[in-house]
Design a protein around this motif. Structure first.
Motif, PDB file in Angstrom:
ATOM      1  N   ALA A   1     -22.559  36.634  -3.078  1.00 58.70           N
ATOM      2  CA  ALA A   1     -21.356  37.389  -3.451  1.00 58.70           C
ATOM      3  C   ALA A   1     -21.669  38.374  -4.575  1.00 58.70           C
ATOM      4  O   ALA A   1     -21.151  39.500  -4.586  1.00 58.70           O
ATOM      5  N   MET A   2     -22.526  37.959  -5.511  1.00 62.23           N
ATOM      6  CA  MET A   2     -22.919  38.842  -6.604  1.00 62.23           C
ATOM      7  C   MET A   2     -23.626  40.080  -6.071  1.00 62.23           C
ATOM      8  O   MET A   2     -23.367  41.206  -6.524  1.00 62.23           O
ATOM      9  N   VAL A   3     -24.523  39.900  -5.105  1.00 62.50           N
ATOM     10  CA  VAL A   3     -25.249  41.029  -4.535  1.00 62.50           C
ATOM     11  C   VAL A   3     -24.285  42.007  -3.867  1.00 62.50           C
ATOM     12  O   VAL A   3     -24.414  43.233  -4.011  1.00 62.50           O
ATOM     13  N   GLN A   4     -23.309  41.474  -3.175  1.00 59.99           N
ATOM     14  CA  GLN A   4     -22.334  42.349  -2.523  1.00 59.99           C
ATOM     15  C   GLN A   4     -21.554  43.171  -3.549  1.00 59.99           C
ATOM     16  O   GLN A   4     -21.288  44.365  -3.342  1.00 59.99           O
ATOM     17  N   ARG A   5     -21.199  42.541  -4.669  1.00 64.67           N
ATOM     18  CA  ARG A   5     -20.480  43.271  -5.717  1.00 64.67           C
ATOM     19  C   ARG A   5     -21.377  44.325  -6.371  1.00 64.67           C
ATOM     20  O   ARG A   5     -20.928  45.430  -6.687  1.00 64.67           O
TER      21      ARG A   5
ATOM     22  N   GLY B   1     -14.686  46.353 -22.552  1.00 65.61           N
ATOM     23  CA  GLY B   1     -14.208  46.433 -21.180  1.00 65.61           C
ATOM     24  C   GLY B   1     -15.290  46.758 -20.173  1.00 65.61           C
ATOM     25  O   GLY B   1     -15.044  46.729 -18.955  1.00 65.61           O
ATOM     26  N   THR B   2     -16.498  47.083 -20.650  1.00 65.53           N
ATOM     27  CA  THR B   2     -17.610  47.369 -19.741  1.00 65.53           C
ATOM     28  C   THR B   2     -17.882  46.150 -18.863  1.00 65.53           C
ATOM     29  O   THR B   2     -17.963  45.023 -19.338  1.00 65.53           O
ATOM     30  N   ARG B   3     -18.029  46.376 -17.573  1.00 64.16           N
ATOM     31  CA  ARG B   3     -18.245  45.286 -16.620  1.00 64.16           C
ATOM     32  C   ARG B   3     -19.749  45.083 -16.425  1.00 64.16           C
ATOM     33  O   ARG B   3     -20.465  46.000 -16.009  1.00 64.16           O
ATOM     34  N   ILE B   4     -20.212  43.863 -16.703  1.00 70.51           N
ATOM     35  CA  ILE B   4     -21.645  43.555 -16.710  1.00 70.51           C
ATOM     36  C   ILE B   4     -21.953  42.428 -15.734  1.00 70.51           C
ATOM     37  O   ILE B   4     -21.264  41.400 -15.719  1.00 70.51           O
ATOM     38  N   CYS B   5     -22.980  42.601 -14.945  1.00 72.82           N
ATOM     39  CA  CYS B   5     -23.490  41.552 -14.062  1.00 72.82           C
ATOM     40  C   CYS B   5     -24.674  40.879 -14.753  1.00 72.82           C
ATOM     41  O   CYS B   5     -25.631  41.555 -15.149  1.00 72.82           O
ATOM     42  N   TYR B   6     -24.607  39.559 -14.898  1.00 70.18           N
ATOM     43  CA  TYR B   6     -25.642  38.837 -15.636  1.00 70.18           C
ATOM     44  C   TYR B   6     -26.113  37.606 -14.850  1.00 70.18           C
ATOM     45  O   TYR B   6     -25.659  36.496 -15.083  1.00 70.18           O
ATOM     46  N   PRO B   7     -27.037  37.792 -13.904  1.00 69.58           N
ATOM     47  CA  PRO B   7     -27.655  36.639 -13.235  1.00 69.58           C
ATOM     48  C   PRO B   7     -28.759  36.059 -14.113  1.00 69.58           C
ATOM     49  O   PRO B   7     -29.477  36.801 -14.796  1.00 69.58           O
ATOM     50  N   HIS B   8     -28.914  34.743 -14.137  1.00 64.72           N
ATOM     51  CA  HIS B   8     -29.929  34.128 -14.994  1.00 64.72           C
ATOM     52  C   HIS B   8     -30.251  32.714 -14.515  1.00 64.72           C
ATOM     53  O   HIS B   8     -29.576  32.162 -13.636  1.00 64.72           O
ATOM     54  N   GLY B   9     -31.264  32.124 -15.113  1.00 69.83           N
ATOM     55  CA  GLY B   9     -31.650  30.768 -14.779  1.00 69.83           C
ATOM     56  C   GLY B   9     -30.686  29.742 -15.334  1.00 69.83           C
ATOM     57  O   GLY B   9     -29.878  30.029 -16.229  1.00 69.83           O
ATOM     58  N   ASP B  10     -30.765  28.529 -14.809  1.00 66.48           N
ATOM     59  CA  ASP B  10     -29.823  27.479 -15.210  1.00 66.48           C
ATOM     60  C   ASP B  10     -30.047  26.997 -16.641  1.00 66.48           C
ATOM     61  O   ASP B  10     -29.162  26.370 -17.230  1.00 66.48           O
ATOM     62  N   LEU B  11     -31.205  27.301 -17.232  1.00 64.75           N
ATOM     63  CA  LEU B  11     -31.487  26.863 -18.594  1.00 64.75           C
ATOM     64  C   LEU B  11     -31.217  27.939 -19.639  1.00 64.75           C
ATOM     65  O   LEU B  11     -31.460  27.719 -20.829  1.00 64.75           O
ATOM     66  N   ALA B  12     -30.715  29.077 -19.224  1.00 67.45           N
ATOM     67  CA  ALA B  12     -30.458  30.169 -20.174  1.00 67.45           C
ATOM     68  C   ALA B  12     -29.420  29.745 -21.207  1.00 67.45           C
ATOM     69  O   ALA B  12     -28.395  29.145 -20.874  1.00 67.45           O
TER      70      ALA B  12
END
Length: 272
Positions: free
Chosen positions: A47-51, A126-137
């Protein structure tokens, strides 16, 4: 004099460090204590990739090479919007972004950490940020951005687990030449023979302390690949004898040389 080193890293990813150590007369062994695997449920990532592709974000922030690899595989035939700006935590991640995503980086802090990003990264509320990361971040970056009024969309891109593991590895790699490999359970019997012990990540430190409860031999010197790993060593009550000035095979080799020859510019800290 001959020296021995144990590099706590995937052998394939330690191969260049092994070669640099060989130039110094150091014989290396490799032991992989952790692995990076895909999350059990991929729907959040998909879903993140689609966004991302739909242009819903102003910024994409990447804080590890592993996350870049995950995105490269998920994007496949998709392209990131030209309007999307990319922030990277440091040089190694920036290089991966260019090589794997074909994009340049719009922001990279001088101090390569989450705190370094927050200190210099100026954004409008208000800037929209995508933040994918590892589970230990740690929540340092996301909490800091949220406190400044940003809209941060987080998703777990990968999990860090102990080896051997049963999950699907994100980026399986194989060494190109024969290496000396130790299984994690065999490390304890070999430690007395090691002059150097190289720690490649905070999660490696944590796993090491689970496997080796009696600490290190008095003659074994440690090298941390960077400040976060050094901090994890101190938290585990383990000595930090050197911190690589750069998180590269060459940086690790320089630290090893300085430690063993007792000269040079390694960051030496006799903490024990």
């Amino acid at each position: 004099m001959a020296y021995n080193a144990l590099i706590l890293r995937n052998p394939a990813r330690a191969e260049e460090t092994v070669a640099e150590f060989e130039k110094l007369g150091i014989t290396s062994w490799c032991a992989q204590l952790i692995e990076t695997i895909w999350p059990e449920d991929p729907h959040g990532l998909e879903a993140m990739v689609q966004r991302l592709v739909a242009g819903e974000y102003s910024w994409l922030v990447l804080t590890s090479v592993n996350t870049v690899v995950v995105l490269e595989k998920l994007l496949a035939s998709y392209q990131l919007p030209a309007s999307l700006r990319i922030a990277s935590v440091g040089e190694k991640t920036s290089d991966a972004i260019t090589a794997k995503l074909g994009r340049s980086v719009d922001f990279q802090p001088e101090i390569q950490s989450a705190s370094g990003m927050l200190d210099k990264w100026q954004l409008e509320p208000g800037t929209r940020i995508c933040y994918p990361h590892g589970d230990l971040a740690k929540p340092t970056l996301s909490a800091g951005l949220l406190n400044r009024g940003m809209v941060v969309d987080e998703v777990i891109a990968y999990k860090t687990v102990s080896t051997p593991c049963t999950g699907t590895v994100v980026d399986p790699v194989t060494a190109t030449k024969p290496l000396n490999i130790l299984q994690p359970e065999a490390m304890g019997a070999k430690l007395e023979q090691m002059d150097l012990l190289v720690f490649s990540a905070p999660s490696v430190v944590r796993r090491f302390t689970q496997l080796i409860e009696d600490g290190l031999p008095a003659t074994t010197r440690t090298i941390a690949i960077g400040q976060p790993t050094a901090k994890a060593l101190r938290a585990a009550d383990l000595p930090v004898h050197a911190i690589a000035a750069e998180p590269t095979p060459q940086g690790l080799a320089r630290a090893a040389k300085d430690l063993l020859q007792l000269h040079g510019s390694a960051v030496v800290e006799e903490t024990k």
